[in-house]
Design an enzyme around this catalytic site. Structure first.
Site, PDB file in Angstrom:
ATOM      1  N   HIS A  49      13.360  21.718   5.917  1.00  0.00           N
ATOM      2  CA  HIS A  49      12.959  22.253   7.212  1.00  0.00           C
ATOM      3  C   HIS A  49      12.216  21.180   8.008  1.00  0.00           C
ATOM      4  O   HIS A  49      11.868  20.125   7.462  1.00  0.00           O
ATOM      5  CB  HIS A  49      12.074  23.508   7.049  1.00  0.00           C
ATOM      6  CG  HIS A  49      10.836  23.257   6.268  1.00  0.00           C
ATOM      7  ND1 HIS A  49      10.674  23.656   4.960  1.00  0.00           N
ATOM      8  CD2 HIS A  49       9.696  22.616   6.593  1.00  0.00           C
ATOM      9  CE1 HIS A  49       9.499  23.288   4.522  1.00  0.00           C
ATOM     10  NE2 HIS A  49       8.877  22.646   5.499  1.00  0.00           N
TER      11      HIS A  49
HETATM   12  C1  T46 Z   1       6.106  21.464   4.360  1.00  0.00           C
HETATM   13  C2  T46 Z   1       6.364  21.031   2.962  1.00  0.00           C
HETATM   14  C3  T46 Z   1       5.894  19.631   2.684  1.00  0.00           C
HETATM   15  C4  T46 Z   1       1.997  30.231   2.406  1.00  0.00           C
HETATM   16  O1  T46 Z   1       1.774  31.449   2.254  1.00  0.00           O
HETATM   17  N1  T46 Z   1       1.072  29.455   3.045  1.00  0.00           N
HETATM   18  C5  T46 Z   1       1.254  28.118   3.215  1.00  0.00           C
HETATM   19  O2  T46 Z   1       0.375  27.445   3.790  1.00  0.00           O
HETATM   20  C6  T46 Z   1       2.464  27.525   2.732  1.00  0.00           C
HETATM   21  C7  T46 Z   1       2.713  26.034   2.922  1.00  0.00           C
HETATM   22  C8  T46 Z   1       3.376  28.323   2.110  1.00  0.00           C
HETATM   23  N2  T46 Z   1       3.141  29.641   1.943  1.00  0.00           N
HETATM   24  C9  T46 Z   1       4.127  30.461   1.240  1.00  0.00           C
HETATM   25  C10 T46 Z   1       5.438  30.673   1.994  1.00  0.00           C
HETATM   26  C11 T46 Z   1       6.461  30.777   0.889  1.00  0.00           C
HETATM   27  O3  T46 Z   1       6.540  32.098   0.441  1.00  0.00           O
HETATM   28  O4  T46 Z   1       4.483  29.804   0.029  1.00  0.00           O
HETATM   29  C12 T46 Z   1       5.856  29.940  -0.247  1.00  0.00           C
HETATM   30  C13 T46 Z   1       6.533  28.588  -0.424  1.00  0.00           C
HETATM   31  O5  T46 Z   1       6.555  27.890   0.850  1.00  0.00           O
HETATM   32  P1  T46 Z   1       7.793  27.003   1.325  1.00  0.00           P
HETATM   33  O6  T46 Z   1       9.051  27.562   0.806  1.00  0.00           O
HETATM   34  O7  T46 Z   1       7.685  26.819   2.804  1.00  0.00           O
HETATM   35  O8  T46 Z   1       7.484  25.617   0.565  1.00  0.00           O
HETATM   36  P2  T46 Z   1       8.167  24.185   0.753  1.00  0.00           P
HETATM   37  O9  T46 Z   1       7.747  23.393  -0.418  1.00  0.00           O
HETATM   38  O10 T46 Z   1       9.612  24.284   1.034  1.00  0.00           O
HETATM   39  O11 T46 Z   1       7.484  23.564   2.091  1.00  0.00           O
HETATM   40  C14 T46 Z   1       6.097  23.313   2.133  1.00  0.00           C
HETATM   41  C15 T46 Z   1       5.515  23.759   3.481  1.00  0.00           C
HETATM   42  O12 T46 Z   1       5.865  25.128   3.725  1.00  0.00           O
HETATM   43  C16 T46 Z   1       6.022  22.920   4.635  1.00  0.00           C
HETATM   44  O13 T46 Z   1       5.236  23.165   5.782  1.00  0.00           O
HETATM   45  O14 T46 Z   1       6.122  20.651   5.265  1.00  0.00           O
HETATM   46  O15 T46 Z   1       5.829  21.921   1.962  1.00  0.00           O
END
Ligand code: T46
Length: 141
Positions: A49
């Site tokens: 993303h």
């Molecule tokens: C990014 C990369 C480097 C939350 O509730 N609060 C938060 O602050 C974050 C970051 C995530 N979440 C929840 C949302 C999802 O249910 O944690 C779960 C996993 O998040 P996500 O699938 O977005 O994780 P990544 O590793 O794909 O991405 C993350 C960050 O979301 C993003 O901003 O730049 O790490």
């Protein structure tokens, strides 16, 4: 694409190392949120993303991983393997995190609170967003 990597100052002595990070000094924005990922499975890639506004610094504080950055024109892979190195990731930048070592802890310092509306999770939408931004810039000139 210019990759911005910060090398932080470790305060080492005979007890070991300590790194201190202060907003607007070591980190180029106000830190509104800190999160970290660990126990990442073998072969997993996360991310896929971009963000409309969010700026972040990624620090692999234990173990190692790789970050693929893509500005819509160019892609670069940056290894993170030192707890005193931080990778700056701007807004409007597609990111993928992969090749995590089993012991990797990837910590992220973020300029904004969590906001799902700031995410662009579709690659074609990301490319269209970049094009729109460029068109707006060209109209200003
Ligand atoms: C990014 C990369 C480097 C939350 O509730 N609060 C938060 O602050 C974050 C970051 C995530 N979440 C929840 C949302 C999802 O249910 O944690 C779960 C996993 O998040 P996500 O699938 O977005 O994780 P990544 O590793 O794909 O991405 C993350 C960050 O979301 C993003 O901003 O730049 O790490």
């Amino acid at each position: 694409m210019q990759v911005v990597k910060y090398v932080f100052q470790p305060h080492g002595d005979d007890r070991g190392q300590l790194v201190a990070l202060e907003e607007m000094k070591d980190i180029p924005f106000r830190i509104k949120r800190v999160y970290y990922m660990y126990d990442t499975g073998a072969g997993v890639t996360r991310g896929y993303h971009a963000h409309k506004s969010l700026e972040q610094i990624l620090i692999c504080i234990h173990g190692s991983c790789k970050i693929r950055l893509d500005n819509g024109k160019e892609k670069k892979v940056i290894p993170l393997e030192k707890p005193y190195e931080g990778l700056y990731v701007s807004n409007a930048m597609w990111r993928e995190m992969f090749d995590f070592s089993p012991d990797a802890v990837l910590m992220v310092l973020a300029s904004e609170l969590y906001d799902e509306a700031d995410y662009i999770r579709n690659y074609d939408e990301f490319l269209a967003y970049i094009r729109d931004n460029e068109n707006k810039e060209n109209e200003k000139e």
